[in-house]
Write a protein that holds these residues in place. Structure first.
Motif, PDB file in Angstrom:
ATOM      1  N   ALA A 140      45.287  47.306  42.031  1.00 46.69           N
ATOM      2  CA  ALA A 140      46.553  46.885  41.089  1.00 46.69           C
ATOM      3  C   ALA A 140      46.729  45.352  41.304  1.00 46.69           C
ATOM      4  N   THR A 141      45.936  44.762  42.174  1.00 44.94           N
ATOM      5  CA  THR A 141      46.249  43.294  42.342  1.00 44.94           C
ATOM      6  C   THR A 141      45.435  42.441  41.396  1.00 44.94           C
ATOM      7  N   GLY A 142      44.499  42.999  40.553  1.00 48.33           N
ATOM      8  CA  GLY A 142      43.773  42.348  39.508  1.00 48.33           C
ATOM      9  C   GLY A 142      44.492  41.807  38.341  1.00 48.33           C
ATOM     10  N   PHE A 143      44.024  41.237  37.433  1.00 51.93           N
ATOM     11  CA  PHE A 143      44.799  41.080  36.184  1.00 51.93           C
ATOM     12  C   PHE A 143      44.950  42.322  35.373  1.00 51.93           C
ATOM     13  N   THR A 144      43.903  43.241  35.212  1.00 53.76           N
ATOM     14  CA  THR A 144      44.130  44.611  34.572  1.00 53.76           C
ATOM     15  C   THR A 144      45.041  45.315  35.296  1.00 53.76           C
ATOM     16  N   GLY A 145      44.911  45.446  36.576  1.00 51.05           N
ATOM     17  CA  GLY A 145      45.774  46.304  37.570  1.00 51.05           C
ATOM     18  C   GLY A 145      47.153  45.943  37.317  1.00 51.05           C
ATOM     19  N   GLN A 317      45.644  36.346  37.960  1.00 52.71           N
ATOM     20  CA  GLN A 317      45.701  35.702  36.997  1.00 52.71           C
ATOM     21  C   GLN A 317      44.471  35.730  36.060  1.00 52.71           C
ATOM     22  N   ARG A 318      44.440  34.927  34.596  1.00 60.65           N
ATOM     23  CA  ARG A 318      43.306  35.158  33.863  1.00 60.65           C
ATOM     24  C   ARG A 318      43.056  33.744  33.338  1.00 60.65           C
ATOM     25  N   LEU A 319      41.837  33.341  33.458  1.00 59.01           N
ATOM     26  CA  LEU A 319      41.215  32.055  32.526  1.00 59.01           C
ATOM     27  C   LEU A 319      41.156  32.281  31.256  1.00 59.01           C
TER      28      LEU A 319
HETATM   29  N1  LIG Z   1      36.549  49.948  31.327  1.00 58.94           N
HETATM   30  C1  LIG Z   1      37.546  49.131  30.721  1.00 58.94           C
HETATM   31  O1  LIG Z   1      37.873  49.166  29.597  1.00 58.94           O
HETATM   32  C2  LIG Z   1      37.871  47.723  31.700  1.00 58.94           C
HETATM   33  C3  LIG Z   1      38.784  47.121  30.967  1.00 58.94           C
HETATM   34  C4  LIG Z   1      39.224  45.947  31.794  1.00 58.94           C
HETATM   35  C5  LIG Z   1      38.643  45.665  33.073  1.00 58.94           C
HETATM   36  N2  LIG Z   1      37.904  46.574  33.441  1.00 58.94           N
HETATM   37  C6  LIG Z   1      37.030  46.493  34.712  1.00 58.94           C
HETATM   38  O2  LIG Z   1      38.326  46.774  35.829  1.00 58.94           O
HETATM   39  C7  LIG Z   1      37.881  45.932  36.944  1.00 58.94           C
HETATM   40  C8  LIG Z   1      39.087  45.008  37.185  1.00 58.94           C
HETATM   41  O3  LIG Z   1      39.159  44.162  36.081  1.00 58.94           O
HETATM   42  P1  LIG Z   1      40.074  42.787  36.043  1.00 58.94           P
HETATM   43  O4  LIG Z   1      40.354  42.488  34.838  1.00 58.94           O
HETATM   44  O5  LIG Z   1      41.491  43.446  36.841  1.00 58.94           O
HETATM   45  O6  LIG Z   1      39.611  41.957  37.347  1.00 58.94           O
HETATM   46  P2  LIG Z   1      40.257  40.706  38.045  1.00 58.94           P
HETATM   47  O7  LIG Z   1      41.495  40.036  37.526  1.00 58.94           O
HETATM   48  O8  LIG Z   1      39.339  39.843  38.333  1.00 58.94           O
HETATM   49  O9  LIG Z   1      40.597  41.398  39.336  1.00 58.94           O
HETATM   50  C9  LIG Z   1      39.807  41.979  40.278  1.00 58.94           C
HETATM   51  C10 LIG Z   1      40.235  42.931  41.361  1.00 58.94           C
HETATM   52  O10 LIG Z   1      39.319  43.373  42.139  1.00 58.94           O
HETATM   53  C11 LIG Z   1      39.523  43.163  43.528  1.00 58.94           C
HETATM   54  N3  LIG Z   1      38.236  43.035  44.276  1.00 58.94           N
HETATM   55  C12 LIG Z   1      37.147  42.269  43.935  1.00 58.94           C
HETATM   56  N4  LIG Z   1      36.423  42.570  44.739  1.00 58.94           N
HETATM   57  C13 LIG Z   1      36.834  43.503  45.918  1.00 58.94           C
HETATM   58  C14 LIG Z   1      36.302  44.122  47.022  1.00 58.94           C
HETATM   59  N5  LIG Z   1      35.120  43.999  47.198  1.00 58.94           N
HETATM   60  N6  LIG Z   1      37.187  44.857  47.508  1.00 58.94           N
HETATM   61  C15 LIG Z   1      38.474  45.264  47.126  1.00 58.94           C
HETATM   62  N7  LIG Z   1      38.926  44.640  45.927  1.00 58.94           N
HETATM   63  C16 LIG Z   1      38.092  43.882  45.142  1.00 58.94           C
HETATM   64  C17 LIG Z   1      40.462  42.073  43.444  1.00 58.94           C
HETATM   65  O11 LIG Z   1      41.070  42.136  44.661  1.00 58.94           O
HETATM   66  P3  LIG Z   1      42.282  41.149  45.351  1.00 58.94           P
HETATM   67  O12 LIG Z   1      42.842  40.177  43.963  1.00 58.94           O
HETATM   68  O13 LIG Z   1      43.195  41.907  45.761  1.00 58.94           O
HETATM   69  O14 LIG Z   1      41.418  40.029  46.064  1.00 58.94           O
HETATM   70  C18 LIG Z   1      41.231  42.136  42.271  1.00 58.94           C
HETATM   71  O15 LIG Z   1      42.434  43.012  42.462  1.00 58.94           O
HETATM   72  C19 LIG Z   1      36.832  45.135  36.622  1.00 58.94           C
HETATM   73  O16 LIG Z   1      35.532  46.043  37.056  1.00 58.94           O
HETATM   74  C20 LIG Z   1      36.559  45.176  34.964  1.00 58.94           C
HETATM   75  O17 LIG Z   1      35.184  45.103  34.705  1.00 58.94           O
HETATM   76  C21 LIG Z   1      37.552  47.756  32.655  1.00 58.94           C
END
Ligand SMILES: NC(=O)c1ccc[n+]([C@@H]2O[C@H](COP(=O)([O-])OP(=O)(O)OC[C@H]3O[C@@H](n4cnc5c(N)ncnc54)[C@H](OP(=O)(O)O)[C@@H]3O)[C@@H](O)[C@H]2O)c1
Length: 323
Positions: A140-145, A317-319
């Motif tokens: 949940a900490t990522g942008f989408t989460g 955040q997101r660029l």
């Molecule tokens: N299927 C779909 O429709 C769809 C749509 C959007 C996104 N996605 C996918 O969803 C995922 C997340 O996307 P996002 O936009 O949230 O990306 P993001 O903003 O870059 O965030 C990435 C997240 O992954 C965590 N993370 C990265 N490496 C990790 C590891 N080794 N162990 C634990 N946590 C890790 C980060 O953790 P911390 O910040 O806590 O360090 C952060 O919470 C990606 O795989 C993306 O491709 C899929």
């Protein structure tokens, strides 16, 4: 026109002059691009790692899958690129556009769309979220989460549990609507114990997973039953930030009422995609315009694409490249 072009998969994109695209039929329109978010989908396609990637082209490909743009009559829309969108001009699909409300910035709209797809499509069509559901968001900490936390609440979740690695971003999810947080930066024993406690106190209806890998293994193992009736849990894989493969015991699968599914390109029906453009995205853009759906963006310039490409962006955040 100026564009970000990838010549060889795996190399850095380059800021170059590139021929303007031309609409090939009545379903395509030429637009002026305003903002494009740099997300995993674009990077995965550009590097050839995403399952929907095109073959490389010697003459290069403009990268960027979607964004905010202006139609010929000046209407500001979100659209899906047919040609790459990290460019001054692009062709988009005429029937897959959403008119943007006045109160949302180009950067917010550009960043929000992919996250809405990654949150709402799973919650609605794969997990069939209902008011009162208990939802756990892994990653949940990522942008989408962070967007998923807010959309789950908007759809009526009774309780949202956020798991993640970055402590600050995890704390932020509490202000976005999460009711409980669990750090994944702890021993397996403690993580498993916390999951068991949650399952005992308020059984989890839906798990939206952005990480897969070891934490997904742990969460699935925590649902393991003992042979009597269990609560039904819908697990939806949306991303795989911490690995593409897991080990899952067959006994685990049989011991619990588990629905294990994925949400991504190729997993949705035509009707579901139509609903995305006609209902889901318009509603979420309006929520953001009204200040009820919050995201954080960092605006950057197209000419800096090579240096931005591998830039790490912390705290959910997101660029967003503005053009
Ligand atoms: N299927 C779909 O429709 C769809 C749509 C959007 C996104 N996605 C996918 O969803 C995922 C997340 O996307 P996002 O936009 O949230 O990306 P993001 O903003 O870059 O965030 C990435 C997240 O992954 C965590 N993370 C990265 N490496 C990790 C590891 N080794 N162990 C634990 N946590 C890790 C980060 O953790 P911390 O910040 O806590 O360090 C952060 O919470 C990606 O795989 C993306 O491709 C899929």
């Amino acid at each position: 026109m100026k564009a970000a072009v990838m010549y060889q998969k795996g190399e850095l994109p380059q800021y170059v002059d590139f021929p303007e695209p031309v609409a090939q039929n009545n379903d395509e329109i030429l637009v002026t691009v305003k903002a494009v978010a740099l997300k995993h989908f674009d990077k995965g396609r550009a590097t050839g790692k995403h399952y929907s990637s095109d073959a490389p082209k010697e003459s290069g490909r403009v990268i960027g899958g979607d964004g905010v743009c202006l139609l010929a009559n000046g209407t500001r829309v979100y659209g899906m690129g047919i040609s790459g969108m990290l460019a001054q001009r692009a062709t988009i699909e005429k029937h897959r556009i959403v008119k943007l409300p006045a109160g949302i910035s180009d950067a917010t709209a550009a960043a929000l769309a992919n996250a809405v797809i990654g949150a709402a499509m799973g919650l609605r069509f794969k997990a069939n979220i209902k008011p009162g559901d208990v939802v756990l968001i892994n990653g949940a900490t990522g942008f989408t989460g962070r967007v998923a936390v807010q959309i789950a609440k908007h759809y009526g979740a009774k309780k949202v549990i956020a798991t993640g690695r970055n402590q600050q971003s995890l704390l932020d999810t509490l202000t976005l609507g999460a009711d409980e947080i669990i750090t994944i930066e702890q021993s397996d024993e403690n993580f498993a114990a916390q999951l068991k406690d949650i399952q005992a106190a308020s059984p989890i209806d839906i798990i939206i997973d952005y990480l897969w890998g070891h934490t997904a293994e742990m969460i699935l193992a925590s649902l393991m039953g003992k042979g009597s009736f269990t609560h039904k849990t819908r697990f939806v894989s949306v991303g795989s930030m911490s690995g593409d493969l897991i080990q899952l015991s067959a006994a685990n699968m049989r011991s619990v009422d588990l629905q294990l599914t994925g949400s991504g390109l190729g997993s949705w029906s035509k009707d579901e995609v139509r609903t995305l453009f006609s209902e889901i995205l318009p509603e979420m853009f309006q929520l953001a315009a009204d200040g009820k759906l919050k995201v954080e963006t960092i605006e950057v310039k197209l000419e800096d694409i090579a240096t931005l490409w591998n830039r790490d962006v912390p705290n959910g955040q997101r660029l967003v490249v503005t053009i």
